[in-house]
Write a protein that holds these residues in place. Structure first.
Motif, PDB file in Angstrom:
ATOM      1  N   ALA A 110      -5.172   2.402 -11.489  1.00  0.00           N
ATOM      2  CA  ALA A 110      -6.037   2.916 -10.466  1.00  0.00           C
ATOM      3  C   ALA A 110      -5.463   1.973  -9.242  1.00  0.00           C
ATOM      4  O   ALA A 110      -5.580   0.591  -9.757  1.00  0.00           O
ATOM      5  CB  ALA A 110      -7.346   3.480 -10.759  1.00  0.00           C
ATOM      6  N   VAL A 111      -5.499   2.035  -8.120  1.00  0.00           N
ATOM      7  CA  VAL A 111      -5.881   1.249  -6.973  1.00  0.00           C
ATOM      8  C   VAL A 111      -7.389   1.138  -7.037  1.00  0.00           C
ATOM      9  O   VAL A 111      -8.164   1.961  -7.333  1.00  0.00           O
ATOM     10  CB  VAL A 111      -5.626   1.987  -5.952  1.00  0.00           C
ATOM     11  N   MET A 158       0.470  -1.173   0.203  1.00  0.00           N
ATOM     12  CA  MET A 158       0.151  -0.009   0.137  1.00  0.00           C
ATOM     13  C   MET A 158       0.499   1.164  -0.222  1.00  0.00           C
ATOM     14  O   MET A 158       1.100   1.876  -0.601  1.00  0.00           O
ATOM     15  CB  MET A 158      -0.928   0.117   1.782  1.00  0.00           C
ATOM     16  N   ASN A 159       1.742   0.808   0.936  1.00  0.00           N
ATOM     17  CA  ASN A 159       3.124   2.294   0.532  1.00  0.00           C
ATOM     18  C   ASN A 159       3.510   2.940  -0.656  1.00  0.00           C
ATOM     19  O   ASN A 159       3.900   3.873  -0.658  1.00  0.00           O
ATOM     20  CB  ASN A 159       3.974   2.342   1.769  1.00  0.00           C
ATOM     21  N   GLN A 160       3.146   2.105  -1.418  1.00  0.00           N
ATOM     22  CA  GLN A 160       3.946   2.290  -2.925  1.00  0.00           C
ATOM     23  C   GLN A 160       3.175   2.285  -4.347  1.00  0.00           C
ATOM     24  O   GLN A 160       2.872   2.900  -5.455  1.00  0.00           O
ATOM     25  CB  GLN A 160       4.550   0.803  -3.347  1.00  0.00           C
ATOM     26  N   ALA A 161       1.948   2.146  -3.740  1.00  0.00           N
ATOM     27  CA  ALA A 161       0.794   2.481  -4.118  1.00  0.00           C
ATOM     28  C   ALA A 161       1.179   3.772  -5.375  1.00  0.00           C
ATOM     29  O   ALA A 161       0.383   3.650  -6.781  1.00  0.00           O
ATOM     30  CB  ALA A 161      -0.683   1.999  -4.003  1.00  0.00           C
ATOM     31  N   ALA A 162       0.655   4.651  -4.930  1.00  0.00           N
ATOM     32  CA  ALA A 162      -0.081   5.745  -5.272  1.00  0.00           C
ATOM     33  C   ALA A 162       1.475   6.009  -6.106  1.00  0.00           C
ATOM     34  O   ALA A 162       1.683   6.363  -7.584  1.00  0.00           O
ATOM     35  CB  ALA A 162       0.087   6.742  -4.418  1.00  0.00           C
ATOM     36  N   SER A 163       2.938   6.093  -6.040  1.00  0.00           N
ATOM     37  CA  SER A 163       4.083   5.558  -6.899  1.00  0.00           C
ATOM     38  C   SER A 163       4.168   4.633  -7.779  1.00  0.00           C
ATOM     39  O   SER A 163       4.231   5.643  -9.262  1.00  0.00           O
ATOM     40  CB  SER A 163       5.210   5.914  -6.324  1.00  0.00           C
ATOM     41  N   GLU A 205      -7.924  -3.121  -1.683  1.00  0.00           N
ATOM     42  CA  GLU A 205      -7.167  -3.377  -0.721  1.00  0.00           C
ATOM     43  C   GLU A 205      -7.098  -4.692   0.115  1.00  0.00           C
ATOM     44  O   GLU A 205      -8.724  -5.051  -0.030  1.00  0.00           O
ATOM     45  CB  GLU A 205      -7.111  -2.386   0.362  1.00  0.00           C
ATOM     46  N   SER A 232       0.245   5.805 -14.968  1.00  0.00           N
ATOM     47  CA  SER A 232       0.119   6.767 -15.824  1.00  0.00           C
ATOM     48  C   SER A 232       1.048   7.642 -16.554  1.00  0.00           C
ATOM     49  O   SER A 232       0.571   9.143 -17.954  1.00  0.00           O
ATOM     50  CB  SER A 232      -1.025   7.523 -14.422  1.00  0.00           C
ATOM     51  N   VAL A 279       0.698   3.956  -9.235  1.00  0.00           N
ATOM     52  CA  VAL A 279      -0.195   4.856  -9.950  1.00  0.00           C
ATOM     53  C   VAL A 279       0.395   5.810 -11.102  1.00  0.00           C
ATOM     54  O   VAL A 279       0.267   5.451 -12.166  1.00  0.00           O
ATOM     55  CB  VAL A 279      -0.925   4.323 -10.111  1.00  0.00           C
ATOM     56  N   ARG A 280       1.246   6.120  -9.665  1.00  0.00           N
ATOM     57  CA  ARG A 280       1.922   7.947 -10.586  1.00  0.00           C
ATOM     58  C   ARG A 280       2.735   7.395 -12.131  1.00  0.00           C
ATOM     59  O   ARG A 280       2.474   7.829 -13.523  1.00  0.00           O
ATOM     60  CB  ARG A 280       2.562   8.840  -9.879  1.00  0.00           C
TER      61      ARG A 280
END
Length: 74
Positions: A64-65, A45-50, A68, A56, A52-53
């Motif tokens: 997208a996430v 989870m702590n890497q999900a945003a990076s 969970e 993209s 997806v970024r």
């Protein structure tokens, strides 16, 4: 592994991250044409945003996430 997996791997070799090993067993799903539909990856989870970024920024604008995994209730 299908017969097109090696050709797919070679075609994308120049676009891969530095340090990424396209020959690794975990990379197989990226190159196998049998997975030409959507792909689902599990990442911390702590890497999900990076992740997806990154996707993209490299043209995968629908990344997208979608959920969970939580510990099951006891």
């Amino acid at each position: 592994q299908s017969t097109l997996a090696d050709a797919n791997r070679e075609t994308t070799r120049h676009e891969l991250l530095t340090g990424f090993d396209p020959a690794s067993a975990s990379a197989s799903c990226l190159f196998d044409p049998q997975t030409s539909g959507g792909l689902l990856f599990g990442v911390p989870m702590n890497q999900a945003a990076s992740v997806v970024r990154f996707l993209s920024e490299h043209g995968h604008t629908q990344a997208a996430v979608i959920g969970e995994i939580n510990e099951a209730p006891r």
